[in-house]
Design an enzyme around this catalytic site. Structure first.
Site, PDB file in Angstrom:
ATOM      1  N   ASP A 109      -7.918  -5.295  -0.215  1.00 43.15           N
ATOM      2  CA  ASP A 109      -8.384  -6.200  -1.281  1.00 43.15           C
ATOM      3  C   ASP A 109      -8.041  -7.656  -1.050  1.00 43.15           C
ATOM      4  OD1 ASP A 109      -7.562  -3.527  -3.439  1.00 43.15           O
ATOM      5  OD2 ASP A 109      -9.566  -4.226  -2.931  1.00 43.15           O
ATOM      6  N   HIS A 130       0.855  -1.201   0.000  1.00 38.56           N
ATOM      7  CA  HIS A 130       0.000   0.000   0.000  1.00 38.56           C
ATOM      8  C   HIS A 130       0.880   1.237   0.000  1.00 38.56           C
ATOM      9  CE1 HIS A 130      -3.152   2.844   1.069  1.00 38.56           C
ATOM     10  NE2 HIS A 130      -3.992   1.910   0.669  1.00 38.56           N
TER      11      HIS A 130
HETATM   12  C1  SDX Z   1      -6.201  -0.080  -3.115  1.00 36.70           C
HETATM   13  O1  SDX Z   1      -4.370   4.411  -2.242  1.00 36.70           O
HETATM   14  C2  SDX Z   1      -5.295   3.819  -1.649  1.00 36.70           C
HETATM   15  O2  SDX Z   1      -5.725   4.165  -0.530  1.00 36.70           O
HETATM   16  C3  SDX Z   1      -5.898   2.643  -2.391  1.00 36.70           C
HETATM   17  C4  SDX Z   1      -6.929   1.827  -1.620  1.00 36.70           C
HETATM   18  C5  SDX Z   1      -8.178   2.617  -1.381  1.00 36.70           C
HETATM   19  O3  SDX Z   1      -8.895   2.293  -0.412  1.00 36.70           O
HETATM   20  O4  SDX Z   1      -8.507   3.489  -2.202  1.00 36.70           O
HETATM   21  O5  SDX Z   1      -6.384   1.440  -0.374  1.00 36.70           O
HETATM   22  C6  SDX Z   1      -7.342   0.574  -2.389  1.00 36.70           C
HETATM   23  O6  SDX Z   1      -5.970   0.208  -4.255  1.00 36.70           O
HETATM   24  C7  SDX Z   1      -5.344  -1.072  -2.357  1.00 36.70           C
HETATM   25  C8  SDX Z   1      -4.120  -1.564  -3.198  1.00 36.70           C
HETATM   26  C9  SDX Z   1      -4.607  -2.676  -4.130  1.00 36.70           C
HETATM   27  N1  SDX Z   1      -3.516  -3.038  -5.079  1.00 36.70           N
HETATM   28  C10 SDX Z   1      -2.888  -4.215  -4.979  1.00 36.70           C
HETATM   29  O7  SDX Z   1      -3.068  -5.049  -4.093  1.00 36.70           O
HETATM   30  C11 SDX Z   1      -1.892  -4.454  -6.125  1.00 36.70           C
HETATM   31  C12 SDX Z   1      -0.568  -4.950  -5.536  1.00 36.70           C
HETATM   32  N2  SDX Z   1       0.046  -3.854  -4.808  1.00 36.70           N
HETATM   33  C13 SDX Z   1       1.034  -3.065  -5.474  1.00 36.70           C
HETATM   34  O8  SDX Z   1       0.884  -2.930  -6.849  1.00 36.70           O
HETATM   35  C14 SDX Z   1       1.505  -1.825  -4.711  1.00 36.70           C
HETATM   36  O9  SDX Z   1       1.759  -2.234  -3.440  1.00 36.70           O
HETATM   37  C15 SDX Z   1       0.606  -0.610  -4.698  1.00 36.70           C
HETATM   38  C16 SDX Z   1       0.163  -0.211  -6.045  1.00 36.70           C
HETATM   39  C17 SDX Z   1      -0.549  -0.862  -3.824  1.00 36.70           C
HETATM   40  C18 SDX Z   1       1.447   0.517  -4.074  1.00 36.70           C
HETATM   41  O10 SDX Z   1       2.460   0.784  -4.946  1.00 36.70           O
HETATM   42  P1  SDX Z   1       3.607   1.849  -4.573  1.00 36.70           P
HETATM   43  O11 SDX Z   1       3.306   2.568  -3.317  1.00 36.70           O
HETATM   44  O12 SDX Z   1       3.867   2.666  -5.810  1.00 36.70           O
HETATM   45  O13 SDX Z   1       4.789   0.933  -4.221  1.00 36.70           O
HETATM   46  P2  SDX Z   1       5.875   0.411  -5.261  1.00 36.70           P
HETATM   47  O14 SDX Z   1       5.160  -0.154  -6.481  1.00 36.70           O
HETATM   48  O15 SDX Z   1       6.867   1.491  -5.461  1.00 36.70           O
HETATM   49  O16 SDX Z   1       6.508  -0.800  -4.477  1.00 36.70           O
HETATM   50  C19 SDX Z   1       7.562  -0.597  -3.541  1.00 36.70           C
HETATM   51  C20 SDX Z   1       8.386  -1.877  -3.616  1.00 36.70           C
HETATM   52  C21 SDX Z   1       8.789  -2.246  -5.039  1.00 36.70           C
HETATM   53  O17 SDX Z   1       9.936  -3.053  -4.927  1.00 36.70           O
HETATM   54  P3  SDX Z   1      11.408  -2.355  -5.246  1.00 36.70           P
HETATM   55  O18 SDX Z   1      11.241  -1.565  -6.535  1.00 36.70           O
HETATM   56  O19 SDX Z   1      11.658  -1.448  -4.060  1.00 36.70           O
HETATM   57  O20 SDX Z   1      12.389  -3.494  -5.344  1.00 36.70           O
HETATM   58  O21 SDX Z   1       7.584  -2.969  -3.147  1.00 36.70           O
HETATM   59  C22 SDX Z   1       7.384  -3.905  -4.209  1.00 36.70           C
HETATM   60  C23 SDX Z   1       7.698  -3.173  -5.503  1.00 36.70           C
HETATM   61  O22 SDX Z   1       8.171  -4.100  -6.496  1.00 36.70           O
HETATM   62  N3  SDX Z   1       5.972  -4.296  -4.160  1.00 36.70           N
HETATM   63  C24 SDX Z   1       5.540  -5.535  -4.278  1.00 36.70           C
HETATM   64  C25 SDX Z   1       4.134  -5.452  -4.113  1.00 36.70           C
HETATM   65  N4  SDX Z   1       3.796  -4.201  -3.904  1.00 36.70           N
HETATM   66  C26 SDX Z   1       4.927  -3.478  -3.936  1.00 36.70           C
HETATM   67  N5  SDX Z   1       6.184  -6.699  -4.517  1.00 36.70           N
HETATM   68  C27 SDX Z   1       5.401  -7.805  -4.572  1.00 36.70           C
HETATM   69  N6  SDX Z   1       4.066  -7.808  -4.426  1.00 36.70           N
HETATM   70  C28 SDX Z   1       3.389  -6.647  -4.192  1.00 36.70           C
HETATM   71  N7  SDX Z   1       2.079  -6.643  -4.041  1.00 36.70           N
END
Ligand code: SDX
Length: 393
Positions: A329, A272
């Site tokens: 989710d 998140h």
């Molecule tokens: C919602 O914003 C909100 O409040 C949203 C929400 C709401 O109520 O409106 O809470 C609802 O959208 C919840 C999120 C649902 N999405 C998912 O479950 C999809 C999986 N999650 C990710 O795509 C990610 O965690 C996000 C999109 C939620 C957040 O992305 P960020 O903050 O841009 O984080 P990032 O992509 O920069 O990740 C940071 C690191 C990265 O690794 P490095 O580049 O540092 O090596 O963490 C890793 C990412 O690769 N990472 C994950 C991961 N999420 C982040 N690795 C594996 N699995 C994951 N799910």
């Protein structure tokens, strides 16, 4: 040109507005709507009470609530011409695409929504959106089943009416199961608002150009559909089903997620932007999943797989180091499925829950007279160059 522009991709460190609606503390895992904790509201309030609280700022008195609920009840019927638009969709159209199209189409039926001189009609459009979204949302499901759509029933409350429109059939009287209605009530409350998330920021940005409320909410529905946002609840169940089909070995998926750069795979339902601790909603939903499935006598093997995946991730350095916890989710789809809601309707459920939050934020943006949103950029294209005729190219 870079003298006065600070690049902040994804607005990770940008505050876009001041808002009095929802408070998040990502480190402590705190979520409050207008100062009330999500734990309190989920346990004690009805979804419509929470909708009123978010939109108008205070919990309603009994008479305010009755007036609000009655107004909604008397707008749940949708113009029959909307059904002609709906009938044009193919049976396999994704319900989110149908929902955003039909909500956008609502502006055609209520032209005073884009008449600047009719600002005072906003409350009526708010009632229409809250009243008609559930009705419209159920059409896709009924069409996918080859069943006739149901008209809303004014004798039922908001959640019971939705369940009736989803599951009632002409052949028998549909009885709303109170366990199902209560589980739905909690899920809708937990999804109701979440400060400046992607879809809410979209609603605000579109609304900041003074586009009408239907167009703004429709844009929010489209943003929510993305698999990185609300679409994740559908992706989670599909991922858990893949793990089940693959023998239930979660370690392989943990490894794939850790090698995201090579595999392009992410654990949906994890991580998140704000919560660097447990998403408080995920905690409540996880407990509710156990309760609801037990009460309904549903044994869903993917619940155990989800718990196994959570356990493995929370004990793995990659996730711990990046503070990746289950988000809203991760478990919600397991409950939706137990309630009889199909996977491709999960994000529609998120939209129904988030609607009052989008409305509240749009209303606040307008009342605060926020300027039109128009960020700058850092230009990286070519410097000035002369045009060359096509013969010379
Ligand atoms: C919602 O914003 C909100 O409040 C949203 C929400 C709401 O109520 O409106 O809470 C609802 O959208 C919840 C999120 C649902 N999405 C998912 O479950 C999809 C999986 N999650 C990710 O795509 C990610 O965690 C996000 C999109 C939620 C957040 O992305 P960020 O903050 O841009 O984080 P990032 O992509 O920069 O990740 C940071 C690191 C990265 O690794 P490095 O580049 O540092 O090596 O963490 C890793 C990412 O690769 N990472 C994950 C991961 N999420 C982040 N690795 C594996 N699995 C994951 N799910």
């Amino acid at each position: 040109q870079t003298g006065y522009v600070t690049l902040d991709r994804g607005y990770k460190n940008t505050g876009a507005t001041q808002s009095a609606i929802t408070f998040l503390d990502g480190e402590e895992g705190i979520l409050r709507y207008r100062g009330y904790s999500i734990e309190d509201l989920a346990a004690k309030a009805s979804f419509l009470e929470v909708a009123y609280l978010l939109i108008y700022g205070e919990l309603p008195t009994k008479s305010q609530f009755d007036q609000f609920e009655n107004a909604i009840r008397h707008h749940t019927i949708v113009n029959e011409d909307m059904r002609k638009i709906f009938e044009g969709f193919p049976v396999n159209a994704h319900p989110m695409g149908v929902l955003s199209s039909l909500v956008s189409a609502m502006s055609a039926f209520y032209p005073d929504s884009y008449d600047e001189r009719a600002e005072d009609k906003t409350d009526l459009h708010i009632i229409r959106l809250l009243a008609k979204l559930p009705t419209i949302a159920t059409w896709s499901f009924k069409k996918s089943q080859g069943h006739p759509v149901n008209y809303p029933k004014n004798t039922l409350n908001y959640t019971a009416n939705f369940l009736h429109m989803m599951f009632a059939l002409p052949v028998a009287e549909y009885q709303v199961d109170p366990v199902v209605a209560e589980a739905l009530n909690v899920l809708l409350i937990l999804h109701a608002d979440h400060e400046q998330n992607c879809s809410t920021s979209t609603v605000r940005l579109v609304g900041s150009s003074r586009a009408n409320i239907y167009s703004s909410i429709s844009a929010g529905i489209n943003a929510l559909w993305g698999p990185l946002h609300g679409g994740a609840n559908q992706e989670v169940i599909e991922m858990l089903e893949d793990i089940k089909a693959d023998g239930g070995d979660v370690s392989k998926y943990i490894d794939m997620a850790k090698n995201a750069k090579q595999t392009g795979f992410r654990l949906f339902g994890f991580g998140h932007r704000v919560y660097k601790n447990f998403d408080p909603r995920a905690k409540i939903i996880k407990k509710a999943a156990d309760d609801v499935l037990a009460k309904l006598g549903v044994n869903d093997p993917v619940l155990d797989i989800a718990k196994g995946l959570e356990e493995a991730a929370l004990n793995d350095e990659y996730f711990v180091q990046r503070k990746l916890y289950p988000n809203v989710d991760f478990y919600s789809g397991i409950i939706y499925r137990a309630l009889g809601i199909p996977t491709n309707m999960f994000t529609v459920m998120f939209a129904i829950g988030r609607l009052p939050g989008w409305i509240a934020q749009w209303k606040e943006m307008r009342e605060q007279k926020e300027p039109i949103g128009r960020p700058r950029q850092i230009y990286t294209g070519p410097t000035l160059r002369e045009f060359v005729s096509i013969e010379q190219r």
